[in-house]
Design a protein around this motif. Structure first.
Motif: not given
Length: 1666
Positions: A112-124, A157-166
């Motif tokens: 199973d996957y537990t976390l998904l997160s997009f980068s702001y640019c959307g490509t990653y 891991v409970s939370q995963m986020t990209f840096n919106p600025m980088n």
């Protein structure tokens, strides 16, 4: 409602029928996301629900493979990503609002996957999986590939986020750690680098963690050796040493809950402890922000730790379970808390919209609020969640426009079938279980856990209300079912009672009775055809003990409400013979079963095998249980237990199972004609299915996923639709009158519940009491509701009371008399003794209760006895273990020896027998030491013999003999202080022990320890032998004292002294074996004797007494001897003291009355008395002397033993001293071995660490090499591209050289001109709200910008911008050239950005390589220092020396107090050194004699030296003459240059390098020429094709010209033909001109390329010959 194409393709049916999803109702269990500024989405079961915030319109997207796992959205691209929860799950990405699949990502994750997160640019897209991989992966979802991944086993891991600025930074947090991952890119390769954040302690302070592997400073110990780090002491040599932390260094850190990024690349983290952390984006250092209290807290409110937060300008918004949203205003390292918003429920998630104009607030229940910012903020509830999952669902008949749902908490919702909107809600505020809607009236029934059934009025769906409550029983209502015509309501309870209620509201929902069936009812099915006036009911229940299922069928007539009194007994139970109840059993256990409308067949869904079976019911009536066998078995593709039901017309069989698939089958063939997967097995499948009366809608309720799915027919065959449509019309017509009547009654009645309550009160207030006993048995409790079942029982009891009241009075009178008698007996019992007193419970007249109590007491006694036995058994087992360990296993038992008169106690040494392995090891080492000793002696003899042979046997023979004698004497009489112990005093051989100054290796130390243990064992044996001898002597002395005490006792008795006799005895410490034996006098409690043992003892005593009487009766001789002579045959000497002369009888008379004879007798009597007294005195004196002699001998012997005991005590002290000395040596050796092992562990760890670092160094070096290679290739491509761009710029004017200069200048200005790309202008309010400002775009955005640029170029290519007088063909060529130039510039820009990124990547790799190199140097230095310390430790030995006790006075100049520079050297070394010095002195004397002889030849050598000098002068003169001769430069160079051949070789090498460089340049020129020829070949092929096309066109034109010429000739118009020919000729000339221009341009390009190559060659080094 919009749906995805794949979802509709998935919901397909067999044949001509198929189903589609109409709407889905479910509430978010995960986080709600924004997909754009106006739409939110969340997952529910198998679906993702999209809600438009403005219109509240919902759109659903179904997951193909079951339940939705985790999801994430990207607002700039408006895409949603989610995973499924199957084995080897996939990630799907869909676009919104089209809901088309963009990508399907397949990785290596197993579970199973537990976390998904997009980068702001959307490509990653970043994904994190659970066990077993715990893998972080970075995807390029557009291409569907994994760019890089990293596994960290065991880390959740409970939370995963990209840096919106980088997008290069990614933060992963868990309740115990925070990790920031950096994504590095080099060209097309991506790498993940992790760095953990050190969290503060729970109180907010920072703990300075020390380095355990390489500590900065360690204390120096000059005595016991080097002090090593804790990892070496722990023996850790692998990678576990890197993470090892001692217990003192472990501290509880803060527990992060949630984090968010800031616009300055920092991270805010809220913790469970209430602290707010700020993590710097530069160094990832965590600091606790200080809270500023500017106002007192409000009473009744405490600010708890927030569980969610969202970043905004100037701070964050945070909230928790208190239902308040707070604003944290952060400034520097302080923050201030302000109230922002109050929500009705605890908040679970906060999120801003992309424009930051709205705030999404998600509660823990699942409700969603939208807070809109503005001058007048608005809080809107977008989604109102229900209290938990749906327990039951049903349609509201007969309109089929609404449906109802029920939750466990009693919340009932009415939903519109058209769009799935909640119309109304009602709360019953009681735990509920089941819901059913009446088909004959607009009412509904709700079953509760407490056993009640609530009836609802749903005439007005917007405001339903509860109108009646029927309290059936105390058992939970598990099933509620209306029959098809709505005549009866069947309520099934958990205990197997089926209540029958009148379903009409006009009858006040009267309870008609109940039927008792099997417990654990699984399903209730009814058949109520329109043409028959009966209702057949079938109840399915399990039989777990037999593995079967029970089916019970009974009939309810239509006239049951009128004749219900005759159908039930007094307690409300229906009579089986009147309802025609029959019992059936099936071979297989069924999870669900229904009865068909012909009432002759049963359809069942097997729970353990995947089959649907049909059973034929027997036509004849039967008694007892009838076993049903399957008449038809159909393979079912559904798995797991499920539910089965029939449609209204009875022709469709609907099945839903645990797999989540819904199947609709034909009732006759059992073939599936429609199938739909609305739920999944991960959510435990389908709980219930309801189909509307018209068959157009189907409600499917999930079991655990909390999702309700409404299905409708997308395609349905004509006959299938017509059958149910016609039957529905017929059914509605049939029930129309009944429904009108009941609905009108509902509308007229305002409160049915009040009437029912009044009727219930009338029944309760009836006069049911006849006497006082009735009041005891029947009590009317007006404050508590009585169940209908209990009420019927009380009514039956009341009737029985009336019938048997007289008999009850008689029994009560008897009971009172008996109670009086018992009370009298109890009063008498209180006056008797304690032994004869009975317990109060024994007076109980309830024999069953008394027996129960006795059984309980017996069980309690048995339990206590068992516990005591087990306790005693455990104690005995422990005692046996202790005895075996401390007594039985001892070869020499530990005991003590005490003195007779002195308080000395000497103990022996308890010893265990040595094992065979130990003895074998000792013998091996002894044998090895003997061999080593002999070898040492032989080597020494050989060395001495050789030295004696060198020095001369005659001269040193006497000295060698003296040295050998001294050595032998020294070896034989070594003092004890060199051994370090006094073991030789006990006769133990120590010759095989190694010297303390020679113990360097590990094997020598281990052998020494074993030998020392053997010595200790032998010393103990020696002392124990002495102790045993002393112990035997004491036994002998005690025996002798006992023997003498016998005589002393006789003497004391004879002398009647009354003195006590001193009798020595052994103490318990001297005979410890007596402790293990329990004597009878030690037992203080009375022994429990069993009755049979007591009888046996009494019988034995009686037998012994009879034997004694018999022996006394037969012993006449002894009795006669006792009577006649006092038991002796002769008078013994000891009896003289007891002898008494009897007085004559006349002595009783006065003296005056004595006669002469009597006086003579008196004189004889006095003489005899005097003689007897003299004898007694003599004998008494002899006894007294004998007594003193015996006592003195006892005193002397015991004192002698005490003296020996004193010596033994001193011997014991000395033995213990020896043992301690040897043990001290052993401890020192063990410590040295331990320290040696620690040093080895440290060395192994450093070597392993160095190997890992070297491997890491190799990896970093390889990475640098690859990065440099990639950078060089990339830079070469960039240089080529840049050169081509410059060539295009320079060759512009040459291409248009034929044009006038003003046109060329105008075109060049246009060539340099670039269009301006319009940028999206953001509104001022939006820019002020969004805290992140303008964020960097993605590759997709760059592509869009390039497309806009090309579009703008198309506009600039318009002919309107063409300069005046310019040929359109030239303009087209110009536009093409400019477009090529612009495209090349864009390529150069992209290449330059990539080049900078690759250069930065290379710099980072170089920095890492330098750090690793520094670490390697540090470890190498540490390893060298450790090896030096290890060598010092092996040479600096710890020895033990015996010193004499006492004080020695020394002179002041002889006293030394500082020994820091002293060295302890063996005496043998000094003696050997002295012998070497004497040997060298003798050698010196011999050498002096030799030098004296040599000195004589010096004069001769000097004369020969002068002769040679004269010859040398002659030779020098000849050499000068030779040098003055003429030689060429080459010859001079040959003669003067010492390495002439090397110089020639260097010149040859330079020439070869020059030739190689020229050859390389030539080959490169050839390759360039080949490339140019290839390009020219391609260009010539293109021209050939163009020429061929022109020739074909020319042929066609010639044909046309000839035709027109013929026409012209026919018409006579020669001028037109000539004009056409002239135009054609001009066109051909223009084409020829352009061809020539293109050839010239091609030549110019080749010339320019050659020039570029020449310029490039200038940069190469020129290797010219010297």
């Amino acid at each position: 409602m919009a749906q995805g194409r794949e979802r509709e393709e998935n919901i397909t049916g067999a044949g001509s029928a198929s189903l589609s999803v109409r709407w889905v109702q479910g509430f978010p269990k995960q986080t709600v996301h924004f997909i754009n500024n106006n739409t939110i989405c969340y997952s529910s079961g198998n679906f993702i629900v999209f809600i438009n915030i403005e219109t509240k319109k919902e759109t659903v997207l179904q997951c193909m493979n079951g339940i939705v796992g985790v999801m994430a959205t990207n607002t700039p691209c408006e895409v949603v990503a989610f995973s499924d929860r199957k084995l080897k799950p996939l990630i799907y990405i869909y676009s919104f609002p089209g809901l088309t699949r963009k990508a399907k990502l397949k990785g290596d994750v197993l579970l199973d996957y537990t976390l998904l997160s997009f980068s702001y640019c959307g490509t990653y897209l970043a994904s994190y999986s659970s066990l077993p991989e715990f893998e972080l992966a970075l995807w390029n979802w557009e291409s569907g590939v994994i760019l890089c991944k990293k596994s960290q086993p065991g880390v959740d891991v409970s939370q995963m986020t990209f840096n919106p600025m980088n997008w290069h930074q990614l933060c992963l947090s868990s309740p115990s750690s925070v990790t920031v991952w950096t994504i590095e890119r080099s060209n097309q390769k991506h790498y993940l680098k992790a760095k953990s954040v050190k969290l503060p302690m729970e109180d907010g302070s920072v703990f300075n963690e020390r380095d355990v592997i390489f500590p900065d400073s360690l204390p120096k110990d000059l005595i016991y050796g080097p002090v090593l780090p804790l990892t070496a002491i722990a023996g850790l040599v692998g990678e576990e040493a890197d993470t090892f932390r001692p217990k003192d260094d472990l501290y509880p850190s803060l527990h992060p809950i949630m984090h968010c990024w800031t616009s300055t690349n920092d991270i805010y983290i809220c913790c469970e402890e209430g602290h707010l952390l700020e993590i710097s984006g530069e160094n990832l250092k965590a600091s606790v922000l200080n809270k500023i209290e500017d106002r007192p807290r409000m009473e009744g409110r405490t600010l708890i730790s927030p569980i969610t937060m969202a970043y905004q300008k100037g701070g964050v918004l945070a909230s928790g379970i208190d239902g308040f949203v707070y604003s944290f205003i952060i400034k520097d390292s302080n923050y201030k808390v302000e109230d922002f918003l109050q929500v009705e429920e605890p908040v679970e998630h906060l999120m801003f919209s992309p424009s930051y104009k709205m705030l999404l607030i998600q509660t823990d229940k699942g409700s969603v609020y939208i807070y809109t910012f503005g001058e007048e903020p608005i809080l809107d509830k977008v989604l109102e969640a229900c209290d938990g999952k749906f327990q039951a669902v049903d349609f509201i008949a007969p309109t089929n426009e609404y449906c109802m749902t029920l939750t466990y908490s009693g919340e009932i919702c009415v939903w519109c079938l058209e769009d799935g909107v909640c119309v109304s809600r009602i709360y019953l505020n009681t735990p509920t279980t089941v819901l059913a809607c009446s088909p004959s009236s607009l009412s509904a029934a709700v079953g509760t856990v407490g056993g009640s059934v609530h009836f609802l009025d749903i005439l007005n769906v917007e405001s339903p209300e509860a109108i009646h409550e029927a309290f059936l029983s105390e058992y939970s209502v598990q099933h509620l079912l209306y029959d098809q015509r709505g005549m009866y309501l069947l309520a099934g309870t958990a205990e197997g009672y089926v209540f029958v209620l009148n379903a009409n509201p006009s009858s006040l929902f009267d309870v008609l009775g109940f039927v008792e069936v099997g417990k654990g009812i699984l399903q209730i099915s009814t058949v109520s055809p329109l043409e028959i006036d009966i209702v057949e009911v079938m109840v399915l229940s399990p039989l777990p003990e037999t593995g079967r299922s029970r089916l019970e069928i009974f009939v309810l007539p239509k006239i049951l409400p009128q004749v219900s009194a005759s159908f039930v007994n007094e307690r409300g139970r229906m009579k089986d013979e009147l309802i025609h109840k029959f019992l059936y059993e099936t071979e297989h256990p069924l999870s669900s079963a229904v009865l068909d409308f012909q009432s002759n067949r049963i359809y069942g869904l097997c729970s353990e095998v995947p089959y649907i079976c049909s059973y034929l019911l027997p036509q004849k009536e039967h008694s007892g249980i009838c076993i049903l066998t399957p008449h038809q078995k159909v393979q079912n593709k559904q798995y797991g237990p499920g539910v089965i039901s029939l449609s209204l017309h009875g022709l469709w069989l609907i099945t839903g199972a645990q797999c989540g698939t819904l199947c609709i089958r034909d009732i006759h063939t059992l073939e599936t004609f429609a199938r739909c997967r609305s739920h999944s097995h991960q959510g435990h499948g389908i709980q219930s299915v309801r189909i509307s009366m018209d068959g157009q809608n189907i409600l499917v309720n999930g079991r655990d996923d909390g999702t309700l799915v409404c299905l409708r027919w997308r395609r349905l065959g004509g006959h299938l639709a017509s059958e149910i449509f016609y039957y529905n019309q017929q059914f509605c017509t049939f029930l129309s009158n009944t429904m009108e009547e009941e609905n009108s009654y509902l509308s007229r009645s305002k409160s049915l519940d009040s009437k029912a309550q009044s009727a219930h009160t009338i029944n309760e207030n009836k006069n049911l009491s006849i006497d006082t006993s009735e009041e005891d048995l029947v009590q009317d409790d007006n404050t508590k509701k009585i169940p209908w079942m209990q009420q019927k029982s009380q009514e039956a009891i009341s009737r029985e009371i009336k019938l048997f009241s007289k008999k009850r009075n008689e029994i009560k009178t008897g009971i009172k008399a008996l109670a009086k008698t018992v009370l009298t007996m109890m009063e008498e019992n209180e006056t008797v003794d304690y032994i004869a007193k009975l317990e109060d419970q024994e007076f109980s007249l309830d024999l069953e209760e008394l027996e129960r109590r006795q059984n309980e007491s017996e069980k309690e006694v048995a339990k206590i006895r068992n516990d005591v036995e087990m306790h005693n058994l455990a104690k005995r087992y422990l005692a046996e273990l202790i005895k075996e360990e401390c007594w039985n296993s001892m070869a020499v038992k530990g005991r003590a020896l005490k003195g007779f008169h002195i308080p000395y106690v000497v103990e022996n040494f308890p010893m265990k027998e040595r094992t065979d392995e130990e003895l074998k090891e000792v013998n091996r080492i002894l044998h090895q030491r003997k061999i080593e000793t002999e070898c040492f002696k032989l080597r020494k003899e050989i060395i001495e013999v050789q030295s004696a042979f060198i020095l001369g046997r005659k001269h040193h023979e006497e000295d060698d003999e003296e040295e050998e004698e001294d050595t032998a004497l020294r070896n034989s009489n070594l003092p004890n202080y060199l051994f370090g112990s006094l073991s030789t005093d006990f006769g133990v051989k120590t010759s095989l022990l190694s010297s303390q100054l020679e113990l360097h290796t590990r094997e020598e130390k281990i052998n020494q320890i074993i030998l020392l243990k053997d010595i200790i064992y032998k010393v103990k044996i020696v002392f124990n032998n002495e102790f045993d001898a002393a112990y035997k002597q004491k036994e002998f002395e005690i025996a002798r004292v006992k023997e003498r005490n016998v005589r002393i006792q006789e003497i004391i008795l004879d002398l009647e002294l009354g003195e006590s006799i001193w009798q020595p005895e052994f103490d318990d410490s001297e005979k410890p074996e007596r402790t293990l034996v329990v004597e009878n006098n030690e037992i203080s409690v009375q022994k429990h004797v069993k009755p049979w043992q007591k009888a046996k003892i009494e019988l034995l005593d009686t037998h012994k007494m009879e034997q004694w009487h018999q022996s006394q009766a037969s012993d006449t001789r002894n009795r006669a001897l006792m009577d006649m002579m006092g038991g002796v045959l002769e008078v013994r000497k000891e009896d003289i003291l007891r002898m008494v002369i009897p007085q004559p009888a006349f002595m009783a008379k006065p003296d005056a009355l004595w006669t002469e004879e009597e006086r003579k007798q008196f004189k004889d009597y006095e003489k005899k008395v005097k003689d007897l007294n003299e004898e007694k005195d003599k004998y008494r004196k002899s006894l007294d002397a004998e007594l003193k002699k015996l006592q003195n001998s006892i005193q002397e012997s015991t004192q002698n033993f005490d003296e020996q005991l004193k010596k033994l005590f001193e011997r014991r002290v000395k033995a213990e001293m020896v043992v301690n000395q040897e043990e001290l040596k052993i401890n020192n050796l063990v410590f040295s071995l331990l320290l040696d092992e620690e040093l080895s562990s440290r060395e192994t760890f450093l070597n392993n660490y160095l190997a890992r670092k070297e491997e890491e160094k190799n990896q970093t070096s390889e990475a640098i090499r690859k990065a440099r290679e990639d950078l060089d290739v990339y830079k070469e491509n960039y240089d080529n591209l840049l050169a081509e761009d410059k060539v295009l710029d320079r060759s512009f004017k040459k291409e248009f050289s034929e044009l006038p200069s003003h046109q060329v200048d105008a075109l060049y200005k246009l060539f340099k001109r670039r269009p301006r790309i319009p940028k999206l202008k953001t509104h001022s309010d939006m820019t002020s709200n969004v805290p992140f400002g303008e964020r960097p775009g993605s590759g997709k955005l760059n592509q869009e910008n390039f497309a806009q640029l090309m579009k703008a170029m198309d506009e600039m290519d318009n002919i309107n911008f063409m300069p005046e007088g310019l040929d359109p063909l030239i303009w087209d060529h110009f536009c093409m050239t400019r477009r090529v130039k612009v495209e090349n510039e864009q390529k150069v820009k992209r290449k330059a950005a990539g080049l900078m990124e690759m250069a930065a990547f290379l710099r980072r790799r170089v920095d890492e390589d330098e750090k690793v190199q520094q670490e390697i140097e540090r470890v190498s230095n540490e390893l060298m220092i450790l090896q030096e310390e290890k060598v010092k430790f092996q040479l600096n030995l710890t020895i033990q020396i015996l010193l004499k006790q006492g004080q020695v006075e020394l002179e002041n100049f002889q006293l030394l107090t500082e020994y820091s520079d002293a060295i302890l050297i063996n005496r043998n070394i000094i003696e050997d050194l002295n012998s070497v010095i004497r040997t060298q002195g003798q050698k010196k004397v011999a050498s002096m004699m030799v030098s004296k002889d040599i000195h004589k030849g010096i004069f001769q050598i000097e004369w020969e030296h002068k002769k040679m000098e004269m010859e040398m002068e002659d030779l020098n003169q000849k050499a000068w003459d030779i040098q003055m001769l003429f030689f060429s430069r080459e010859r001079q160079k040959y003669l003067n240059e010492p390495n002439y051949e090397t110089l020639i070789a260097i010149q040859i090498g330079i020439m070869e390098q020059t030739i190689a460089a020229l050859d390389k340049t030539y080959k490169k020129n050839v390759e360039n020429c080949k490339k140019l020829l290839k390009k020219l070949g391609k260009f010539s092929n293109q021209k050939d094709v163009a020429n061929y096309t022109l020739s074909c066109n020319l042929r066609e034109e010639l044909v046309a010209v000839s035709e027109r010429k013929d026409i012209c000739n026919a018409m006579g118009s020669k001028l037109t033909c000539e004009k056409i020919a002239e135009e054609r000729y001009e066109n051909l000339m223009l084409q020829q001109k352009l061809t020539n221009i293109s050839k010239e341009q091609a030549n110019q390009i080749s010339i320019l390329q050659a020039e570029v190559e020449r310029l490039r060659m200038k940069t190469f080094p020129a290797l010219l010959p010297v």
